[in-house]
Design a protein around this motif. Structure first.
Motif, PDB file in Angstrom:
ATOM      1  N   HIS A   1       5.603 -12.031   2.522  1.00 49.40           N
ATOM      2  CA  HIS A   1       6.400 -12.250   1.315  1.00 49.40           C
ATOM      3  C   HIS A   1       5.870 -11.382   0.179  1.00 49.40           C
ATOM      4  N   LEU A   2       6.757 -10.642  -0.448  1.00 47.93           N
ATOM      5  CA  LEU A   2       6.443  -9.812  -1.614  1.00 47.93           C
ATOM      6  C   LEU A   2       6.817 -10.598  -2.854  1.00 47.93           C
ATOM      7  N   ASP A   3       5.830 -10.927  -3.660  1.00 47.77           N
ATOM      8  CA  ASP A   3       6.057 -11.678  -4.904  1.00 47.77           C
ATOM      9  C   ASP A   3       5.606 -10.814  -6.075  1.00 47.77           C
ATOM     10  N   ARG A   4       6.543 -10.072  -6.637  1.00 50.62           N
ATOM     11  CA  ARG A   4       6.212  -9.130  -7.710  1.00 50.62           C
ATOM     12  C   ARG A   4       5.768  -9.819  -9.003  1.00 50.62           C
ATOM     13  N   THR A   5       5.875 -11.149  -9.073  1.00 50.98           N
ATOM     14  CA  THR A   5       5.400 -11.871 -10.264  1.00 50.98           C
ATOM     15  C   THR A   5       3.880 -11.955 -10.285  1.00 50.98           C
ATOM     16  N   GLY A   6       3.247 -11.696  -9.148  1.00 50.62           N
ATOM     17  CA  GLY A   6       1.798 -11.783  -9.059  1.00 50.62           C
ATOM     18  C   GLY A   6       1.307 -13.151  -8.626  1.00 50.62           C
ATOM     19  N   ALA A   7       2.218 -14.073  -8.396  1.00 49.29           N
ATOM     20  CA  ALA A   7       1.831 -15.433  -8.014  1.00 49.29           C
ATOM     21  C   ALA A   7       1.490 -15.556  -6.535  1.00 49.29           C
ATOM     22  N   GLY A   8       1.939 -14.614  -5.734  1.00 56.51           N
ATOM     23  CA  GLY A   8       1.701 -14.686  -4.292  1.00 56.51           C
ATOM     24  C   GLY A   8       0.548 -13.803  -3.849  1.00 56.51           C
ATOM     25  N   ARG A   9       0.331 -13.783  -2.553  1.00 57.10           N
ATOM     26  CA  ARG A   9      -0.760 -13.001  -1.962  1.00 57.10           C
ATOM     27  C   ARG A   9      -0.537 -11.500  -2.115  1.00 57.10           C
ATOM     28  N   ILE A  10       0.725 -11.063  -1.982  1.00 59.21           N
ATOM     29  CA  ILE A  10       1.043  -9.635  -2.071  1.00 59.21           C
ATOM     30  C   ILE A  10       2.040  -9.430  -3.213  1.00 59.21           C
ATOM     31  N   SER A  11       1.661  -8.572  -4.169  1.00 63.47           N
ATOM     32  CA  SER A  11       2.504  -8.392  -5.353  1.00 63.47           C
ATOM     33  C   SER A  11       3.080  -6.983  -5.480  1.00 63.47           C
ATOM     34  N   SER A  12       2.712  -6.069  -4.570  1.00 66.14           N
ATOM     35  CA  SER A  12       3.302  -4.726  -4.617  1.00 66.14           C
ATOM     36  C   SER A  12       3.334  -4.139  -3.206  1.00 66.14           C
ATOM     37  N   LEU A  13       4.220  -3.205  -3.012  1.00 69.16           N
ATOM     38  CA  LEU A  13       4.313  -2.550  -1.710  1.00 69.16           C
ATOM     39  C   LEU A  13       3.099  -1.676  -1.426  1.00 69.16           C
ATOM     40  N   THR A  14       2.502  -1.123  -2.461  1.00 70.84           N
ATOM     41  CA  THR A  14       1.273  -0.356  -2.266  1.00 70.84           C
ATOM     42  C   THR A  14       0.170  -1.269  -1.753  1.00 70.84           C
ATOM     43  N   GLN A  15       0.046  -2.441  -2.339  1.00 70.02           N
ATOM     44  CA  GLN A  15      -0.945  -3.413  -1.884  1.00 70.02           C
ATOM     45  C   GLN A  15      -0.702  -3.773  -0.417  1.00 70.02           C
ATOM     46  N   PHE A  16       0.557  -3.953  -0.046  1.00 68.94           N
ATOM     47  CA  PHE A  16       0.923  -4.261   1.334  1.00 68.94           C
ATOM     48  C   PHE A  16       0.479  -3.138   2.270  1.00 68.94           C
ATOM     49  N   ALA A  17       0.780  -1.895   1.910  1.00 67.90           N
ATOM     50  CA  ALA A  17       0.407  -0.755   2.748  1.00 67.90           C
ATOM     51  C   ALA A  17      -1.110  -0.676   2.901  1.00 67.90           C
ATOM     52  N   GLU A  18      -1.824  -0.871   1.824  1.00 72.25           N
ATOM     53  CA  GLU A  18      -3.291  -0.840   1.892  1.00 72.25           C
ATOM     54  C   GLU A  18      -3.824  -1.953   2.792  1.00 72.25           C
ATOM     55  N   LEU A  19      -3.220  -3.130   2.726  1.00 69.34           N
ATOM     56  CA  LEU A  19      -3.606  -4.247   3.597  1.00 69.34           C
ATOM     57  C   LEU A  19      -3.394  -3.885   5.069  1.00 69.34           C
ATOM     58  N   LEU A  20      -2.254  -3.272   5.377  1.00 72.99           N
ATOM     59  CA  LEU A  20      -1.972  -2.865   6.757  1.00 72.99           C
ATOM     60  C   LEU A  20      -2.972  -1.823   7.249  1.00 72.99           C
ATOM     61  N   LEU A  21      -3.282  -0.860   6.403  1.00 70.73           N
ATOM     62  CA  LEU A  21      -4.226   0.180   6.804  1.00 70.73           C
ATOM     63  C   LEU A  21      -5.621  -0.399   7.012  1.00 70.73           C
ATOM     64  N   GLU A  22      -5.991  -1.356   6.187  1.00 75.91           N
ATOM     65  CA  GLU A  22      -7.286  -2.025   6.356  1.00 75.91           C
ATOM     66  C   GLU A  22      -7.319  -2.798   7.672  1.00 75.91           C
ATOM     67  N   GLN A  23      -6.231  -3.517   7.986  1.00 78.07           N
ATOM     68  CA  GLN A  23      -6.156  -4.247   9.248  1.00 78.07           C
ATOM     69  C   GLN A  23      -6.222  -3.296  10.437  1.00 78.07           C
ATOM     70  N   GLN A  24      -5.540  -2.171  10.330  1.00 74.72           N
ATOM     71  CA  GLN A  24      -5.548  -1.184  11.404  1.00 74.72           C
ATOM     72  C   GLN A  24      -6.963  -0.657  11.641  1.00 74.72           C
ATOM     73  N   CYS A  25      -7.696  -0.398  10.583  1.00 70.68           N
ATOM     74  CA  CYS A  25      -9.087   0.065  10.720  1.00 70.68           C
ATOM     75  C   CYS A  25      -9.947  -0.983  11.403  1.00 70.68           C
ATOM     76  N   ARG A  26      -9.756  -2.248  11.039  1.00 65.65           N
ATOM     77  CA  ARG A  26     -10.537  -3.331  11.672  1.00 65.65           C
ATOM     78  C   ARG A  26     -10.218  -3.432  13.163  1.00 65.65           C
TER      79      ARG A  26
END
Length: 172
Positions: A142-167
């Protein structure tokens, strides 16, 4: 959003009588809205990050027909589009998620041991972009651009995916 109809065809389909003058006004208003659509800068950055790692990118959207050509023009580099008006089904119907997977030549699966690949999706609707995809094995976020959720931007989402891929590559 499940039929490929112009504004006039939609009015006729729903039995709405609109004068020619009013229809022209409505069409002009729609044309103005279509011309005003822009891409979030975070979307461009996120796609750049994901592409740099060779990830396929698709768009799965509940969309009325007039918006489709604009979307396709703005996102020319996307690998596939599953659009509700073209498919006749809307998210959270499983068919729309299966179609985007087919277009991207990926297979959703919860079994991470069978493959290091996974299918992920993000959007601003809990029901359609997080819960719906999970019914067929897509990791929905879930993308919550208000900042209330875990992911607030698509850039943050992409960085999370790349971090998971590295792990995953490190065997963590």
């Amino acid at each position: 959003m499940t039929s490929s109809l112009s504004l006039e065809e939609a009015a006729e389909h729903f039995g709405i009588t609109v004068s020619p003058k009013r229809m022209n006004w409505l069409q002009d208003a729609l044309d103005d809205e279509l011309a005003s659509i822009t891409v979030y800068p975070a979307a461009i950055e996120a796609m750049r990050l994901l592409r740099s790692e060779g990830m396929a990118i698709g768009i799965c959207s509940n969309l009325a027909q007039p918006f489709g050509p604009v979307l396709r023009d703005l996102f020319r580099e996307v690998d596939g589009f599953a659009l509700s008006y073209e498919l006749g089904v809307m998210k959270p119907h499983a068919g729309i998620y299966r179609e985007i997977c087919h277009l991207l030549s990926v297979r959703p699966s919860w079994d991470m041991k069978a493959s290091s690949e996974q299918v992920v999706m993000i959007g601003d609707s809990l029901r359609c972009d997080q819960d719906g995809p999970r019914t067929i094995g897509i990791f929905g976020y879930h993308l919550d651009r208000t900042g209330a959720g875990r992911i607030s931007s698509l850039t943050q989402f992409a960085e999370l995916l790349l971090e998971q891929q590295c792990r995953l590559k490190r065997g963590e």
